[in-house]
Design a protein around this motif. Structure first.
Motif, PDB file in Angstrom:
ATOM      1  N   SER A   1      -7.669  -2.216 -35.661  1.00 52.69           N
ATOM      2  CA  SER A   1      -6.723  -2.759 -35.113  1.00 52.69           C
ATOM      3  C   SER A   1      -5.444  -3.333 -35.908  1.00 52.69           C
ATOM      4  O   SER A   1      -6.407  -4.317 -37.286  1.00 52.69           O
ATOM      5  CB  SER A   1      -6.943  -3.921 -34.219  1.00 52.69           C
TER       6      SER A   1
ATOM      7  N   ILE B   1       3.704  -5.126 -29.626  1.00 53.19           N
ATOM      8  CA  ILE B   1       2.556  -4.179 -29.811  1.00 53.19           C
ATOM      9  C   ILE B   1       2.945  -2.842 -29.772  1.00 53.19           C
ATOM     10  O   ILE B   1       3.885  -2.593 -28.835  1.00 53.19           O
ATOM     11  CB  ILE B   1       1.189  -4.672 -27.767  1.00 53.19           C
TER      12      ILE B   1
ATOM     13  N   SER C   1       3.849   0.922 -30.038  1.00 54.60           N
ATOM     14  CA  SER C   1       3.485   2.202 -28.856  1.00 54.60           C
ATOM     15  C   SER C   1       3.353   3.388 -29.456  1.00 54.60           C
ATOM     16  O   SER C   1       3.006   4.271 -28.609  1.00 54.60           O
ATOM     17  CB  SER C   1       4.443   2.197 -27.615  1.00 54.60           C
TER      18      SER C   1
ATOM     19  N   THR D   1      -0.186   5.579 -31.918  1.00 59.39           N
ATOM     20  CA  THR D   1      -0.813   4.286 -32.079  1.00 59.39           C
ATOM     21  C   THR D   1      -1.890   4.624 -30.691  1.00 59.39           C
ATOM     22  O   THR D   1      -1.450   6.060 -29.626  1.00 59.39           O
ATOM     23  CB  THR D   1      -0.829   3.271 -31.648  1.00 59.39           C
TER      24      THR D   1
ATOM     25  N   GLU E   1      -3.239   5.052 -26.679  1.00 56.10           N
ATOM     26  CA  GLU E   1      -2.601   4.706 -25.885  1.00 56.10           C
ATOM     27  C   GLU E   1      -3.666   3.947 -25.308  1.00 56.10           C
ATOM     28  O   GLU E   1      -3.886   2.058 -24.738  1.00 56.10           O
ATOM     29  CB  GLU E   1      -2.613   5.547 -25.349  1.00 56.10           C
TER      30      GLU E   1
ATOM     31  N   THR F   1      -3.834   0.725 -26.845  1.00 56.82           N
ATOM     32  CA  THR F   1      -3.202  -0.327 -26.888  1.00 56.82           C
ATOM     33  C   THR F   1      -2.815  -1.385 -25.654  1.00 56.82           C
ATOM     34  O   THR F   1      -2.353  -1.941 -25.228  1.00 56.82           O
ATOM     35  CB  THR F   1      -1.661   0.636 -27.323  1.00 56.82           C
TER      36      THR F   1
ATOM     37  N   ASN G   1      -6.209  -4.028 -26.262  1.00 56.97           N
ATOM     38  CA  ASN G   1      -4.996  -4.496 -26.679  1.00 56.97           C
ATOM     39  C   ASN G   1      -3.941  -6.347 -25.883  1.00 56.97           C
ATOM     40  O   ASN G   1      -3.710  -6.786 -25.505  1.00 56.97           O
ATOM     41  CB  ASN G   1      -4.155  -4.326 -27.623  1.00 56.97           C
TER      42      ASN G   1
ATOM     43  N   HIS H   1      -2.986   1.203 -39.702  1.00 57.50           N
ATOM     44  CA  HIS H   1      -2.951   1.878 -38.736  1.00 57.50           C
ATOM     45  C   HIS H   1      -2.592   3.641 -38.525  1.00 57.50           C
ATOM     46  O   HIS H   1      -3.808   3.692 -37.513  1.00 57.50           O
ATOM     47  CB  HIS H   1      -2.605   0.419 -37.390  1.00 57.50           C
TER      48      HIS H   1
ATOM     49  N   SER I   1      -4.624   0.203 -33.678  1.00 60.31           N
ATOM     50  CA  SER I   1      -3.279  -0.386 -33.210  1.00 60.31           C
ATOM     51  C   SER I   1      -2.920  -0.483 -33.591  1.00 60.31           C
ATOM     52  O   SER I   1      -2.563  -1.619 -35.039  1.00 60.31           O
ATOM     53  CB  SER I   1      -4.077  -0.719 -31.757  1.00 60.31           C
TER      54      SER I   1
ATOM     55  N   THR J   1      -0.570  -4.684 -34.253  1.00 60.06           N
ATOM     56  CA  THR J   1      -0.045  -5.310 -33.071  1.00 60.06           C
ATOM     57  C   THR J   1       1.221  -6.824 -34.702  1.00 60.06           C
ATOM     58  O   THR J   1       0.233  -6.674 -35.573  1.00 60.06           O
ATOM     59  CB  THR J   1      -0.172  -6.712 -33.047  1.00 60.06           C
TER      60      THR J   1
END
Length: 344
Positions: free
Chosen positions: A225, A243, A245, A248, A250, A253, A256, A280, A291, A293
């Motif tokens: 992450s 977040i 998308s 990354t 799925e 994600t 998260n 990432h 993932s 963020t």
């Protein structure tokens, strides 16, 4: 670059590409990264439904903006953390010493026996940092990674780059999560690692080197992450967690999203940032679930990055309370996956 064959570039051409907003991997030293990724894509880990609520809640209550402020003020006072600069190396050494200081202060003597902090060396001088909390399981060799990038850059690297948000914010966000975890005597079943990558701004150089090493050694990375920019709340917008998308994993994600819903005081928004936009992407290229963020939807993120104005005092839109929400997310990620008993 996305959808194009690799091309040879000079450092100046790389800088010019970045100035044009082109996101890229510099694969000079990692041209075979991902050579075994297909096997990992076929044998994916099943992410659990978050269920360590009591533990997570007890730890996130101890998170504080005090450490975030103190550490980011110091980390962003280097003229630049550009990966090829002397101050880039100095800032990395300061970060390593701060990690050691926090470990000594907050971890019990027995906990310190399972914690190691090491430099991952790079030819350009600013090394990546890998902090490892060894898992207690004898049967599960899975590794959970929480990352940020420590370097900063101006659009022209010889200019000052305080990098308070990009990515000083992410760097101290995960550092505060680490402090709270060890203060709570966190002893995971699976190994949990915190990574601070060098040279993200140079084309994901540091994270690619680390991911290549893990791939070569067949390290069983279950989830990675990335925390890159966690401080900005654009005036007039809703405070939220962005977040990412695209590019990354799925399932990770979705995991998260569940963590945000359960543990944070703000909602998430699904957004995109493009090809190779943070570290990432190196892990995804290697075939590991990753993932990302970010502080907001991509269009509402801080526009002062890569300039002398990426400072904590530039606007009241820079929020340590917002950063704290991301520290909660990192704690939840570590506990829920580090202590999970879910099977592959």
């Amino acid at each position: 670059m996305d959808g194009q064959a690799p091309v040879w570039m000079t450092e100046l051409e790389k800088i010019q590409a970045k100035a044009q907003g082109i996101k890229f991997f510099d694969i000079t030293d990692t041209q075979d990264l991902g050579h075994s990724s297909s096997a990992r894509f076929q044998s994916k880990f099943s992410f659990p439904v978050p269920n360590n609520t009591e533990t997570v809640q007890s730890i996130i209550k101890t998170l504080s903006t005090d450490g975030l402020k103190e550490n980011l003020e110091r980390f962003s006072c280097f003229r630049t953390r550009y990966y090829r600069s002397d101050t880039g190396k100095q800032s990395q050494q300061w970060l390593l010493s701060k990690i050691a200081e926090i470990t000594t202060k907050y971890a019990s003597e027995s906990l310190r026996e399972i914690i190691t902090a090491s430099e991952f060396p790079h030819s350009w001088g600013q090394n990546s940092i890998i902090l490892r909390i060894e898992g207690s399981s004898k049967s599960d060799d899975g590794v959970v990674i929480i990352g940020a990038h420590q370097d900063s850059t101006n659009m022209w690297p010889f200019l000052a780059a305080p990098g308070a948000d990009d990515d000083g914010s992410g760097s101290v966000t995960i550092l505060e999560s680490y402090r709270a975890l060890i203060a709570a005597d966190f002893r995971p079943l699976r190994t949990v690692e915190f990574h601070w990558y060098s040279a993200e701004e140079g084309g994901l150089l540091g994270s690619q080197a680390v991911a290549k090493d893990y791939e070569t050694r067949s390290v069983n990375v279950l989830a990675m992450s990335q925390f890159d920019m966690t401080a900005w709340v654009k005036r007039g917008t809703r405070e939220e967690v962005g977040i990412i998308s695209d590019f990354t994993d799925e399932d990770l994600t979705a995991f998260n999203k569940a963590l945000v819903d359960l543990y944070l005081n703000i909602p998430y928004v699904v957004t995109k940032c493009g090809y190779a936009c943070s570290d990432h992407a190196s892990w995804r290229k290697a075939g590991y679930p990753s993932s990302f963020t970010i502080e907001s939807s991509f269009e509402n993120s801080n526009k002062n990055i890569h300039s002398v104005n990426d400072r904590i005092d530039i606007s009241d839109e820079f929020s340590f309370d917002h950063m704290l929400e991301f520290s909660k997310l990192a704690v939840a990620f570590a506990v829920e996956l580090g202590n999970s008993t879910s099977e592959n």
